[in-house]
Design a protein around this motif. Structure first.
Motif, PDB file in Angstrom:
ATOM      1  N   ASN A 272      -9.431 -14.749 -12.086  1.00 31.66           N
ATOM      2  CA  ASN A 272     -10.090 -14.976 -10.867  1.00 31.66           C
ATOM      3  C   ASN A 272      -8.840 -14.301  -9.554  1.00 31.66           C
ATOM      4  O   ASN A 272      -8.029 -14.317  -9.730  1.00 31.66           O
ATOM      5  N   GLU A 273      -9.810 -13.524  -8.697  1.00 25.62           N
ATOM      6  CA  GLU A 273      -8.790 -12.977  -7.545  1.00 25.62           C
ATOM      7  C   GLU A 273      -7.841 -14.125  -6.924  1.00 25.62           C
ATOM      8  O   GLU A 273      -6.769 -13.613  -6.579  1.00 25.62           O
ATOM      9  N   LYS A 274      -8.235 -15.459  -6.799  1.00 26.68           N
ATOM     10  CA  LYS A 274      -7.391 -16.547  -6.133  1.00 26.68           C
ATOM     11  C   LYS A 274      -6.015 -16.521  -7.009  1.00 26.68           C
ATOM     12  O   LYS A 274      -5.107 -17.066  -6.378  1.00 26.68           O
ATOM     13  N   ASP A 275      -6.136 -16.274  -8.340  1.00 22.83           N
ATOM     14  CA  ASP A 275      -5.107 -16.338  -9.274  1.00 22.83           C
ATOM     15  C   ASP A 275      -3.911 -15.468  -8.987  1.00 22.83           C
ATOM     16  O   ASP A 275      -2.744 -15.438  -9.574  1.00 22.83           O
ATOM     17  N   LEU A 276      -4.374 -14.364  -8.180  1.00 27.39           N
ATOM     18  CA  LEU A 276      -3.399 -13.073  -7.773  1.00 27.39           C
ATOM     19  C   LEU A 276      -2.744 -13.563  -6.439  1.00 27.39           C
ATOM     20  O   LEU A 276      -1.914 -12.607  -5.984  1.00 27.39           O
ATOM     21  N   PHE A 277      -2.852 -14.700  -5.680  1.00 25.61           N
ATOM     22  CA  PHE A 277      -2.268 -14.909  -4.655  1.00 25.61           C
ATOM     23  C   PHE A 277      -1.397 -16.171  -4.927  1.00 25.61           C
ATOM     24  O   PHE A 277      -2.218 -17.412  -5.335  1.00 25.61           O
ATOM     25  N   MET A 278       0.003 -16.229  -4.899  1.00 24.71           N
ATOM     26  CA  MET A 278       0.714 -17.404  -5.113  1.00 24.71           C
ATOM     27  C   MET A 278       1.545 -17.622  -4.118  1.00 24.71           C
ATOM     28  O   MET A 278       1.966 -16.950  -3.296  1.00 24.71           O
ATOM     29  N   GLU A 279       2.186 -19.120  -3.772  1.00 26.54           N
ATOM     30  CA  GLU A 279       2.795 -19.423  -3.000  1.00 26.54           C
ATOM     31  C   GLU A 279       3.689 -20.383  -3.412  1.00 26.54           C
ATOM     32  O   GLU A 279       3.483 -21.212  -4.217  1.00 26.54           O
TER      33      GLU A 279
ATOM     34  N   ARG B  90       5.586 -15.798  -0.648  1.00 25.24           N
ATOM     35  CA  ARG B  90       4.237 -15.699  -1.150  1.00 25.24           C
ATOM     36  C   ARG B  90       4.209 -14.551  -1.895  1.00 25.24           C
ATOM     37  O   ARG B  90       4.867 -13.276  -1.478  1.00 25.24           O
ATOM     38  N   LEU B  91       3.535 -14.622  -2.885  1.00 28.08           N
ATOM     39  CA  LEU B  91       3.169 -13.255  -3.767  1.00 28.08           C
ATOM     40  C   LEU B  91       1.679 -12.877  -3.612  1.00 28.08           C
ATOM     41  O   LEU B  91       0.972 -13.621  -3.407  1.00 28.08           O
ATOM     42  N   ARG B  92       1.450 -11.444  -3.318  1.00 28.99           N
ATOM     43  CA  ARG B  92       0.239 -10.834  -2.910  1.00 28.99           C
ATOM     44  C   ARG B  92       0.098  -9.627  -4.044  1.00 28.99           C
ATOM     45  O   ARG B  92       1.041  -9.030  -4.145  1.00 28.99           O
ATOM     46  N   PRO B  93      -1.104  -9.313  -4.198  1.00 36.58           N
ATOM     47  CA  PRO B  93      -1.163  -8.018  -5.008  1.00 36.58           C
ATOM     48  C   PRO B  93      -0.862  -6.707  -4.021  1.00 36.58           C
ATOM     49  O   PRO B  93      -0.851  -6.922  -2.889  1.00 36.58           O
ATOM     50  N   ILE B  94      -0.226  -5.793  -4.813  1.00 38.29           N
ATOM     51  CA  ILE B  94       0.251  -4.723  -3.961  1.00 38.29           C
ATOM     52  C   ILE B  94      -0.915  -3.818  -3.856  1.00 38.29           C
ATOM     53  O   ILE B  94      -1.904  -3.805  -4.358  1.00 38.29           O
ATOM     54  N   THR B  95      -0.970  -3.033  -2.744  1.00 36.77           N
ATOM     55  CA  THR B  95      -1.892  -2.250  -2.143  1.00 36.77           C
ATOM     56  C   THR B  95      -1.370  -0.970  -1.687  1.00 36.77           C
ATOM     57  O   THR B  95      -0.203  -0.707  -1.567  1.00 36.77           O
ATOM     58  N   GLU B  96      -2.238  -0.023  -1.634  1.00 37.59           N
ATOM     59  CA  GLU B  96      -1.630   1.576  -1.348  1.00 37.59           C
ATOM     60  C   GLU B  96      -0.841   1.383  -0.097  1.00 37.59           C
ATOM     61  O   GLU B  96       0.064   2.214   0.290  1.00 37.59           O
ATOM     62  N   ASP B  97      -1.006   0.360   0.798  1.00 36.47           N
ATOM     63  CA  ASP B  97      -0.385   0.318   2.156  1.00 36.47           C
ATOM     64  C   ASP B  97       1.275   0.079   1.956  1.00 36.47           C
ATOM     65  O   ASP B  97       1.838   0.161   2.726  1.00 36.47           O
ATOM     66  N   ASP B  98       1.303  -0.539   0.744  1.00 36.78           N
ATOM     67  CA  ASP B  98       2.953  -0.946   0.379  1.00 36.78           C
ATOM     68  C   ASP B  98       3.507   0.308  -0.134  1.00 36.78           C
ATOM     69  O   ASP B  98       4.752   0.286  -0.256  1.00 36.78           O
ATOM     70  N   PHE B  99       2.861   1.300  -0.489  1.00 39.00           N
ATOM     71  CA  PHE B  99       3.566   2.341  -1.101  1.00 39.00           C
ATOM     72  C   PHE B  99       4.823   3.044  -0.451  1.00 39.00           C
ATOM     73  O   PHE B  99       5.771   3.162  -0.905  1.00 39.00           O
ATOM     74  N   PRO B 100       4.602   3.117   0.865  1.00 40.78           N
ATOM     75  CA  PRO B 100       5.998   3.482   1.625  1.00 40.78           C
ATOM     76  C   PRO B 100       7.065   2.583   1.450  1.00 40.78           C
ATOM     77  O   PRO B 100       8.385   3.133   1.516  1.00 40.78           O
ATOM     78  N   LEU B 101       6.736   1.172   1.578  1.00 36.91           N
ATOM     79  CA  LEU B 101       7.972   0.288   1.319  1.00 36.91           C
ATOM     80  C   LEU B 101       8.392   0.569  -0.171  1.00 36.91           C
ATOM     81  O   LEU B 101       9.736   0.371  -0.155  1.00 36.91           O
ATOM     82  N   ILE B 102       7.610   0.425  -1.033  1.00 39.36           N
ATOM     83  CA  ILE B 102       8.135   0.594  -2.307  1.00 39.36           C
ATOM     84  C   ILE B 102       9.255   1.866  -2.842  1.00 39.36           C
ATOM     85  O   ILE B 102       9.949   1.781  -3.199  1.00 39.36           O
ATOM     86  N   VAL B 103       8.384   3.077  -1.989  1.00 38.34           N
ATOM     87  CA  VAL B 103       9.360   4.190  -2.101  1.00 38.34           C
ATOM     88  C   VAL B 103      10.717   3.921  -1.272  1.00 38.34           C
ATOM     89  O   VAL B 103      11.770   4.199  -1.902  1.00 38.34           O
ATOM     90  N   LYS B 104      10.701   3.227  -0.120  1.00 33.22           N
ATOM     91  CA  LYS B 104      11.963   3.053   0.533  1.00 33.22           C
ATOM     92  C   LYS B 104      12.838   2.222  -0.284  1.00 33.22           C
ATOM     93  O   LYS B 104      13.976   2.577  -0.443  1.00 33.22           O
ATOM     94  N   TRP B 105      12.290   1.041  -0.917  1.00 32.70           N
ATOM     95  CA  TRP B 105      12.862   0.203  -1.403  1.00 32.70           C
ATOM     96  C   TRP B 105      13.572   0.731  -2.723  1.00 32.70           C
ATOM     97  O   TRP B 105      14.782   0.466  -3.289  1.00 32.70           O
ATOM     98  N   ARG B 106      12.936   1.438  -3.605  1.00 34.28           N
ATOM     99  CA  ARG B 106      13.299   2.016  -5.038  1.00 34.28           C
ATOM    100  C   ARG B 106      14.312   3.078  -4.648  1.00 34.28           C
ATOM    101  O   ARG B 106      15.222   3.305  -5.545  1.00 34.28           O
TER     102      ARG B 106
END
Length: 177
Positions: free
Chosen positions: A2-9, A14-30
């Motif tokens: 269920n999609e609601k299972d993919l959001f946790m608090e 809070r945990l939320r699914p990764i999106t393509e908008d997060d890719f620049p952050l992932i690159v910066k962090w890694r």
């Protein structure tokens, strides 16, 4: 799932699914030295590689990846937590986490992410086992993993990283009933 299972608090994050908008952050962090030193793969990250990761790992179901967001700071993204190499037949996966924002390290976000993801792995994904590898010098991470129920199972001497560095690691496992 269920999609609601993919959001946790939790209390702190809070945990939320990764999106393509997060890719620049992932690159910066890694590419952050404080993060990179805790991985075997230490090559420079880029957007093209992150897109390929999505296509070959996330889109195929081999990885489930979440963004860790600070609750008290407007849901600011600060890191990522994931299950990789998901094996549905064996009901197993490898656990990983990193806090990419230096000012968010040491605040308990990794601890809470580990607890949330182990519960997700057991209850939502019906996994029976999680494994992880951690460098012996990463004492805070080891404590966090033990707090989430992981136990040390194997000592791995002189593991060679992609940059040639060799460091001792510990294999840890979390089993579910």
């Amino acid at each position: 799932m269920n999609e609601k299972d993919l959001f946790m608090e939790g209390d702190l994050i809070r945990l939320r699914p990764i999106t393509e908008d997060d890719f620049p952050l992932i690159v910066k962090w890694r590419n952050n030295e404080n993060v990179k030193k805790n991985f075997i793969y230490r090559e420079k990250f880029n957007l093209e590689g992150q897109k390929k990761w999505k296509e070959t790992m996330i889109d195929t179901g081999r990885v489930i990846q979440f963004i860790i967001c600070e609750k008290d700071n407007g849901d600011r993204p600060v890191g990522s937590v994931y299950l990789r190499d998901i094996n549905r037949e064996k009901a197993s996966a490898e656990y990983g986490v990193f806090i990419g924002e230096d000012d968010a390290q040491g605040k308990g976000y990794g601890n809470e992410a580990a607890l949330m993801m182990t519960e997700f792995a057991e209850k939502t994904m019906s996994l029976k086992e999680l494994i992880l590898r951690v460098f012996v010098y990463n004492v805070n991470a080891i404590k966090s993993y033990e707090n989430a129920g992981f136990v040390r199972t194997e000592y791995l001497p002189a593991v060679e990283c992609s940059d040639g560095y060799k460091g001792d690691m510990i294999m840890m496992k979390r089993s579910f009933q």
